[in-house]
Every structure is written in C-alpha cells, then in structure tokens.
Design a protein around this motif. Structure first.
Motif, short mmCIF file in Angstrom:
data_model
loop_
_atom_site.label_atom_id
_atom_site.label_comp_id
_atom_site.label_asym_id
_atom_site.label_seq_id
_atom_site.Cartn_x
_atom_site.Cartn_y
_atom_site.Cartn_z
N GLY A 109 0.83 -1.33 -0.01
CA GLY A 109 0.01 -0.04 0.01
C GLY A 109 0.71 1.35 0.04
N ILE A 110 2.08 1.05 -0.11
CA ILE A 110 3.22 2.12 -0.17
C ILE A 110 3.67 2.70 -1.19
CG2 ILE A 110 4.99 1.20 0.53
CD1 ILE A 110 5.96 3.31 2.47
N ASP A 111 3.46 1.90 -2.40
CA ASP A 111 4.15 1.84 -3.50
C ASP A 111 3.20 1.42 -4.77
OD1 ASP A 111 6.06 2.83 -5.24
OD2 ASP A 111 7.34 1.37 -4.77
N ALA A 126 0.90 -9.24 13.47
CA ALA A 126 1.14 -8.31 12.75
C ALA A 126 0.04 -7.08 12.49
CB ALA A 126 1.75 -8.53 11.40
N HIS A 127 -1.01 -7.58 12.46
CA HIS A 127 -2.35 -6.97 12.07
C HIS A 127 -2.40 -5.91 13.50
CE1 HIS A 127 -6.51 -5.59 11.67
NE2 HIS A 127 -6.34 -5.97 10.35
N ALA A 128 -2.29 -6.49 14.44
CA ALA A 128 -2.75 -5.87 15.97
C ALA A 128 -1.43 -4.74 16.08
CB ALA A 128 -2.46 -6.94 16.99
N ASP A 140 -0.72 -0.79 -5.50
CA ASP A 140 -1.23 -1.07 -4.25
C ASP A 140 -1.51 0.45 -3.28
OD1 ASP A 140 -1.29 -3.86 -4.48
OD2 ASP A 140 0.39 -3.97 -3.35
N PHE A 141 -0.38 1.17 -3.69
CA PHE A 141 -0.69 2.75 -3.23
C PHE A 141 -1.68 3.37 -3.57
CE2 PHE A 141 0.53 7.26 -3.96
CZ PHE A 141 0.87 7.62 -2.52
N GLU A 142 -2.07 3.44 -5.05
CA GLU A 142 -3.08 3.89 -5.51
C GLU A 142 -4.35 3.37 -5.19
OE1 GLU A 142 -2.79 6.50 -7.63
OE2 GLU A 142 -0.56 6.38 -7.90
N GLN A 143 -4.51 2.06 -4.88
CA GLN A 143 -5.95 1.39 -4.37
C GLN A 143 -6.05 2.07 -2.85
OE1 GLN A 143 -8.28 -0.56 -5.60
NE2 GLN A 143 -7.27 0.19 -7.34
N LYS A 165 -11.02 2.50 -1.67
CA LYS A 165 -11.34 1.15 -2.14
C LYS A 165 -10.96 -0.07 -1.63
CE LYS A 165 -13.43 3.32 -6.24
NZ LYS A 165 -13.59 3.09 -7.70
N SER A 166 -9.53 -0.01 -1.14
CA SER A 166 -9.09 -1.09 -0.59
C SER A 166 -8.16 -0.38 0.52
CB SER A 166 -8.38 -1.81 -1.40
OG SER A 166 -7.21 -1.38 -1.89
N SER A 167 -7.69 -1.47 1.56
CA SER A 167 -6.83 -0.92 2.55
C SER A 167 -5.49 -1.44 2.59
CB SER A 167 -7.51 -1.51 3.82
OG SER A 167 -6.57 -1.05 5.16
N PHE A 168 -4.43 -1.42 3.48
CA PHE A 168 -3.22 -1.82 3.39
C PHE A 168 -3.32 -3.37 3.66
CE2 PHE A 168 -2.77 2.33 4.96
CZ PHE A 168 -1.65 2.99 4.27
N THR A 169 -2.42 -4.25 2.93
CA THR A 169 -2.41 -5.58 3.00
C THR A 169 -1.25 -6.19 3.93
OG1 THR A 169 -1.43 -5.87 1.00
CG2 THR A 169 -3.73 -6.03 1.06
#
Length: 911
Positions: free
Chosen positions: A854-856, A904-906, A859-862, A867-871
């Motif tokens: 989600g940083i690049d 990791a999620h927590a 995935d970053f654009e999403q 519309k989507s979150s970090f994975t």
C-alpha cells in the motif's frame, strides 16, 4: 481558467472596436518635486485616478526565478528577454538583480500578457508600471523606459522615487504592452548597469483616460531591443506548466476515490491543510481538497454547505491570528472544530555576544504573552491551535515554541536539503515535546520531478509531521475541473496521511546536539537565492556558465570592503554569520548521516534527498531538551556551536551515565572549561600536522588519516588516548567511560578540521545504533522506524529509483553549476537486517517479519482511493544474533512490520 476564456472573448471585442476613438480625458502628471511613492500617489489622487488591479502579477514578480527557468506560482520565463550588444553578465546583489557589460546599450524587455497568455489587453486604456529596485537604483537605473516604442519615462526628465520608478503609460490600440528597460551608456554615461528586484503593471483609471507624465512625446523611436541580440529568460526550462490543464479530471477522481473519510482503525490526529493563509473556504481548489483531497482544515468563514459536506472529517477552520471574535464564530459552528491561527515569522536570531541574550529572551516572553492573551480572549483557549512557519528554516526555529506557538512548521521554498529540514523540525518538536510539521511551497529552480515531490511529501508524514500543508497548489486548472499534474503528488500524499494507521513512537538513534547561539541555517540548492538572501548567483553570457556560492561566509567583490559599512542591504546576512563560519563548518560532517548532501552551506541538487545509513537523526537543543528525552538517543554528537556551562555538563554526564555515547569537541567545551579530568587550556591552540596515529581503542579499524589544523595541547587524566598527531605526539581524540556510556572528546580547535578522524568514528558509532542495516549498502536508501504496540515497523525510501531534481528539462540554454537531476538506478535488491535491540524489542522474544502493501505502485493507488486497505503478508527471514535478515526488493518505497508471530495486524492497525 474560465476567467482566461472570458478575457480572450473580451480581447476580440476590444480589437473589433475602433482604435481611433478619441480619448475621454487626457491627464499629464507633473513629475517635478515627486520624491516618494506617497508623493506619486498624491499626484494620482489629485487627478482622481486610482489603480484597478494587476494586468499580470506574475510577469515581473520573480525575474530571478524566470531567468533560471523555475516555476513560482505563474511566472512565464519567455515573457522576459535580455537585449545586448556585447555578452552581458547577470548576478544577484542581495536585494537586487544586476545586468552589466552588455555594450553601450542593453537592458531587459518585458512582454506583458494576460494570465495564461490568452488574448490581449484593451486599447484606449492607461496602466501604471512600478519598477522596484531596493538598493542599487541610484547607479543602476534605466536610462529610459520605452512602452510599445514610446519613451514613457526618461531619467533626465521624470522622477526616480525612493527605491522605485513609477510610470503611468497608455495604450491606444488593443495589444500586449512591450516594455523595454534601456541602459544607454552614451545617453547616461554615469550608470553602471541595470538593476531591479521586480516590477508590476496595474490598470490605471478607467477606459478612455489617457495618463502619462507631463512632457512625454507620442513619437515612436527604434528600441535597442529590436536592433540588438536578444536572449530569452529561462536557461533551464522544463515542460511543467503552471497554466496547463494537463492532469486528472475531478469527475474521474470522484468516481475512483472515496470522499475524505476516517478509517475504521486508529489513525493519529493530523492537521492537513490546503493552504497556509486565511483564504476563504470556497472555490474549486478548496472544496476539492477538503472533500476529496485528504485535507481536514477548512478555509475562513465556511458556509453551511461545505460544513455539511465535511462533517465528521473536518478538524479545524482557518482564522486571523489573534482575532478573538472570528475565533468565537468558528467555535460556534461545531464542537468538533478548532481554530487554526497560521502566521509566518523570521526565525529567532542568536545574539552576537551572550548566550541566552536578554533582549531575545525578552522578545520571546512578550510574544508568548501576546499569543496566550489572544487565546484566552476567545474563551476556549484549548480549541485554538497556533501554527507558525519561521523562515528560513534554522536551528533557532526551535525557539518559536518559546513564543507559545503550538506547532512549528518548516517549508521547502527554493529547495533546502530536505533530510536536514525534516530533522530540524522533528528535533525542535522533541526538544519541547510539541507537534511539528511542514508544507510544500512552489518556488523551485527548476521544478523538481513529480516523483521527488511525492517522495518528499510522503516523508513529511513518515518523519513524524502532524501538520502538513501547501502554499499555492491552487492551479488554474481547478477552474476547469482538473487537478493539475504538478498538484497530484501533494494530493496523493494528503490522502495517504489520511488513511495510514497511527505511527507510534519514532526511533531516532542519533541527536545532533547544539546550543544557544548556534546560527546555522539549512543549506540550500545552489540555485535557491530568491527569499533566503543566502546565495550569490552570477551568469556570464560569454561562456554560458554559472558561479553559485553562499554569500554569507565571506565578503564578495561587490560588497563594501570595510565592515563598518556593511548593512543587510549591501551584504545580506554576512555580518551575522561571518564570525561563526568555522563553527558552522562542523556541519560538513553531516555527510556521515546524509551521504552526498553537499556541505554546511550548500546542498547538492541531486542530494536534496539522500539515504540515511546511520538511521534518522534529530537536531536537538541541548539547553532546552528535557533530560529524559535526551537520554532516549543512543548517540549525541556536537558539530556546530555549544557553550559548556555547569547545567550542560551535568546533563551530558547524566546522559552518559545512563548509557549514551557522546562525541563533543573542544569548540563546544570551550577554553577554560572542563569535563572530569579534562580541561581545555586557556591559551591559543597550536598548529599540528601529519599522519594520525590510532590506538587499538579506536572503534573504526584500518583507519588511515592525516591532520592539518590547530590542537589544544593537554594531557587529560583518566582519559584514553585513541588518536594522536604531531612530533612529539599530542592527544587529538580521547575517550572516557562514564557509568554505562562513553564520552569522546576531540581536542582540535575546529570540528571540521578533524573530519578525517571524526568521520570514521561517527560512521562506526552510527552503525552500532542503527535500527536497520542494508547489504549491499546504498547511500540513497532512507528509512524511518517506529516502535508500536508489541512490535515495530519501518518504511524504506529508495531515492535511487526516482529522479532527484528536475527530470523534465528541455534544451538547456546555459551550463548548470552541477547536474540538475540524479541518475535513476532502479529498484534496490539485497538483504535488510532488522536489529531487534535497536528497534526497542527484546531479542529473546520471538518475532516475525511482514511486508505492508500500500506504500508503492498499484497498491498505493488503491489505498489512497479508499477502495481497499493496506495488506500484510509474511516475509521469509532468518534470525542471526538478534537480527532479522530478509532478502527483499525495494522499488520506490517499502514498508515492513516486525511483530510477534501472528500479531502483525494488531501491531500495525492497533491504537
């Protein structure tokens, strides 16, 4: 750009009208006895004349930026030209810019066009030219000024005012005024050249009024600009266009992006602002930014509609600083809103004589009382957020917190070295335990790559900034429903800051400690000289080459020789800095932490963003930082100015006793001052030179170094000699254990002189405490790290994968002083060691490694679309001696989590 289209239609109408219609009124201003601008304004009032807005405010407002081909909120370089008979020279002189050596007749031509270059200006209309030259006007003014070939001002007949020339002129037919500022050495042989700071043209009176100076003849004459060679401004042009509609339609973004929102997981309270002034809460740009562009600070006086559209997301509203009534109105709109007071100030200056200068401290107290009084006058001071932007960014910006400002914000105008800018802001916040921030400003020479802008704006967030904004992102394209391409990086960064989970506690291993009286400012790009008054730029048209140098470290040839004759107007900041240059040169050693950044006084263009191989650093005010905060740093290094007193001595000894390693120099301890067992002699240091001899205790093995400088000759008791020089050998670097820590003391007179010895020491110590190691090492990998919940996370920025500097250059028309852009190396592949102890984690516990998507890239654009979150996905790793090692690839950016297995999620999304 609706206004531009309307102007184009009007220009067609103006051209269709009869140009020969008689003037309704003819006014001849008598220039005799006019000495000041007030005198001139009085002459206009006597004729019932007033100005009616600017024709094009941008044309002459930044001649230096236009010359370089930079972009500063709407200037068009091609509207200005030099004309000359012989190769000319163009240079900065603090407040003014100077053209010289252009032959017998030379000067500057300006073609004034409507905004965006659309259409022409009306005929049967008068205008007012204001030519500003702050210091050199007496010997560098035009001989005469031609407008469309008519001599509208003559230095032998019309007045020169106090730092200005004001010229009323008329235009009979529709068209764009062509103004020639002519230096004619045959006509006025006493002149030395042509100087100006800026100029502007305003509409004067109403249509049909013909206004000029008394005695102006209507005859046309040949201009030297039409007979001689011409050279257009813009020597380093790019294709980034302020006026362009190239970008992304807002309707497309409305379809692709979720409106501004707060994610379901915990995010930090951020202040994200579309601008840095009390602009009204209306208009396409404002409304886009606060509904779709990630910003949560509204402009002034928001209406019911925009309040309704931003309810639940908006956090604050801009209002005039100190205006209690305006603040009360805002506070009455909603209990969830706070008032934002934003102001700009010069950084608090250091005293020439004493630490803790009484006058400066008195001014700080007065300013503090004024802010606090204004807050209490609102009735709810806890809902007032006072934000200040000191300029230029300096170590002394820290003292803005002493003025009771809540947030100190630093800006990037004219491209300072960005890593240093961010370390200054973060260190200032740490010193006072206050939030800090940044904003993006549009003055760049030339305009940097869009990847660079996005990287920098994202780092504003990742470095810990809580207030992020921008100045002049309001592109004309917003009027046409388009987000300009050069605005999109800022918008994307705001959207990212909106959705990224809370950061946690920053891990910063190294404090660059400084004390009261340190005058150092952030170093700027060689071409950044407009508002900082720090740099001298000289262009020689004969060779097409530049000379760029700081003008505050030595007297330059055009400055007065005698110091008693120095003033800011003649020498800029030279008098303030000159006696402290040797101290400030210690900041040359920052290249250990920011490889290739430049030096203490100049930032390299390709090094405006660099790697951080030793990890992040903070610039920490040793006099104000609380003991507990200071001891959070593993390493404290003194490079610039500090003055040892009993309070500072006790603070350092306590930090060392708690486990900190300290590197300090004789210039910081001071002559006659002491550390236990070590006294700096009260006598002149002695010159020593030769190869340095290192003991086995020197941390960096296989070091070979030479030294040539002055050393305080002393044999400290209880200190281990780790480096010596001279014949016989004298201690150059010594160390001593204090409790759990260690103090290294360099005994040379100036820290910079010991660079050959100190650089390997600082590099090794930095590596000891760095949270991450990279193999292979890369000087363009920057990272931040945060301790959060039961784990930690780190973000890595690969500056080698993006162009640092201007990547969209057109044909260069001069030789730049250095490369204007870095070379792209592409993705980095290798081994990253995540060092558990340095990350604040217990190496005895079990941890796993995860990568965040989600940083690049896509995935970053999403993620920013909403519309989507970090994975989060696990990364294969090996554990070696308390270090998690993983083979990874870093494109432009990557983000990793170190957490107990399955947690990791927590760690990442938890509060």
């Amino acid at each position: 750009m609706i206004a531009i289209a309307v102007l184009a239609c009007l220009s067609s109408l103006w051209q269709a009208q009869a140009a020969q219609a008689p003037w309704d009124r003819v006014v001849a201003i008598d220039g005799q006895n006019l000495e000041t601008e007030d005198d001139f304004d009085g002459a206009l009032r006597a004729e019932k004349l007033s100005t009616a807005g600017y024709t094009n405010w941008f044309t002459g407002h930044w001649p230096s930026v236009s010359f370089l081909g930079g972009m500063a909120m709407g200037n068009v370089s091609e509207d200005l030209e030099f004309f000359f008979d012989k190769p000319f020279k163009w240079s900065t002189r603090v407040l003014d810019y100077v053209m010289e050596d252009g032959g017998k007749k030379f000067g500057i031509r300006a073609t004034v066009r409507p905004y965006g270059g659309q259409g022409v200006f009306p005929g049967r209309r008068s205008y007012l030219l204001t030519y500003r030259c702050d210091r050199l006007l007496e010997a560098y003014h035009p001989s005469y000024i031609l407008v469309n070939g008519t001599r509208m001002w003559d230095s032998k007949a019309q007045p020169i005012l106090d730092g200005k020339i004001m010229v009323p002129f008329w235009q009979e037919s529709p068209g764009n005024p062509v103004i020639d500022f002519v230096t004619d050495l045959e006509y006025t042989p006493s002149l030395k050249g042509l100087a100006l700071r800026m100029f502007d043209i305003q509409f004067l009176g109403v249509r049909g009024e013909k206004v000029s100076f008394k005695g102006v003849k209507e005859t046309k004459e040949a201009s030297p600009a039409d007979l001689e060679k011409r050279f257009t401004f813009g020597v380093f042009p790019t294709d980034v266009d302020y006026w362009s509609d190239k970008g992304v339609p807002i309707k497309q973004l409305e379809a692709d992006w979720k409106p501004n929102f707060r994610p379901a997981y915990f995010t930090e309270p951020m202040w994200l602002s579309p601008f840095t002034d009390v602009a009204p809460a209306k208009g396409p740009y404002h409304d886009f930014m606060v509904t779709l562009g990630g910003c949560n600070i509204l402009g002034a006086n928001p209406g019911a509609e925009i309040l309704a559209r931003t309810t639940g997301y908006a956090r604050g509203v801009m209002a005039n600083q100190g205006d209690a009534n305006a603040a009360k109105q805002v506070l009455g709109l909603s209990k969830s809103l706070e008032v934002q007071w934003f102001s700009e100030e010069e950084s608090p200056l250091m005293s020439d004589t004493l630490p803790n200068d009484p006058n400066r401290l008195k001014n700080l107290v007065e300013a503090r009382d004024a802010v606090q009084t204004a807050k209490f006058a609102t009735g709810t001071p806890d809902r007032i957020r006072d934000v200040v932007e000191p300029f230029p960014p300096a170590l002394s910006s820290t003292y803005e917190y002493d003025r009771a400002h809540d947030v100190v914000v630093l800006k990037n105008e004219e491209d300072p070295q960005y890593n240093i800018l961010m370390a200054m802001a973060r260190g200032a916040g740490a010193s006072f335990g206050k939030p800090f921030g940044y904003y993006w400003e549009q003055t760049h020479n030339p305009f940097p790559s869009l990847d660079f802008k996005l990287q920098a704006c994202l780092l504003y967030y990742f470095s810990g900034g809580s207030w992020i904004g921008a100045e002049a992102e309001n592109a004309p394209s917003f009027e046409d429903g388009i987000v300009a391409e050069w605005v999109m990086p800022f918008v994307k960064a705001m959207r990212f800051a909106m959705v990224h989970p809370s950061r946690g506690k920053a891990i910063v291993p190294t404090a660059i400690s400084w004390g009261d009286g340190d005058r150092w400012w952030v170093p700027y790009s060689p071409l950044g000289q407009l508002d900082t008054f720090q740099r001298s730029i000289s262009y020689d048209h004969a060779t097409g080459s530049f000379t760029c140098e700081p003008m505050f470290v030595k007297r330059l040839p055009w400055m007065p020789e005698e110091r008693r004759d120095w003033s800011f107007e003649d020498t800029g900041h030279l008098a303030y800095f000159i006696d402290h240059v040797h101290e400030m040169e210690g900041y040359n050693l920052l290249d250990v932490y920011f490889p290739g950044f430049g030096d203490a006084f100049t930032a390299r263009i390709a090094g405006l963003l660099t790697g951080t191989p030793q990890g992040p650093i903070d610039f920490v005010d040793i006099d104000t930082v609380p003991q507990g905060v200071l001891q959070n740093y593993s390493l404290s290094v003194f490079l610039g100015h500090a003055a040892m007193d009993s309070s500072m001595r006790e603070k350092l000894l306590a930090a060392a006793d708690a486990g900190q390693t300290i590197v300090i120099g004789a210039q910081h301890v001071g002559e006659g001052h002491t550390l236990p067992g070590l006294r700096i002699p009260m006598r002149n240091p002695q010159p020593l030179k030769g190869e340095v001899e290192f003991s086995e205790g020197f941390p960096a093995p296989r070091t070979i170094a030479t030294f040539d400088g002055k050393v305080y000759l002393t044999n400290p008791e209880g200190w281990e000699i780790v480096a010596s020089v001279g014949d016989p050998k004298w201690p150059l670097l010594v160390r001593r254990a204090f409790g759990k820590g260690m103090i290294y003391a360099y005994l040379g007179q100036w820290t910079n002189d010991g660079g050959n010895v100190l650089r390997p020491l600082l590099k090794q110590l930095g590596q000891n405490y760095a949270p991450l190691h990279f193999g292979p090492a890369d000087d363009q990998l920057e990272y931040v790290a945060y301790r959060k919940n039961e784990g930690a996370w780190a973000a890595v920025f690969n500056h080698g994968a993006i162009p640092i500097g201007a990547d969209r250059l057109q044909t260069l028309r001069a030789v730049p002083p250095e490369p204007l852009c870095s070379k792209i190396k592409g993705p980095w592949k290798g081994d990253i060691a995540f060092r558990l102890e340095q990350l604040g984690l217990d190496p005895k516990q079990k941890f796993a490694l995860y990568e965040v998507g989600g940083i690049d890239g896509p995935d970053f654009e999403q993620v920013i679309s909403g519309k989507s979150s970090f994975t989060i996905k696990p990364v294969p790793f090996t554990l070696k001696s308390g270090e998690i090692h993983a083979k990874v690839t870093v494109g432009k950016r990557a983000e990793f989590i170190i957490a107990p297995p399955g947690r990791a999620h927590a760690v990442f999304f938890g509060g």
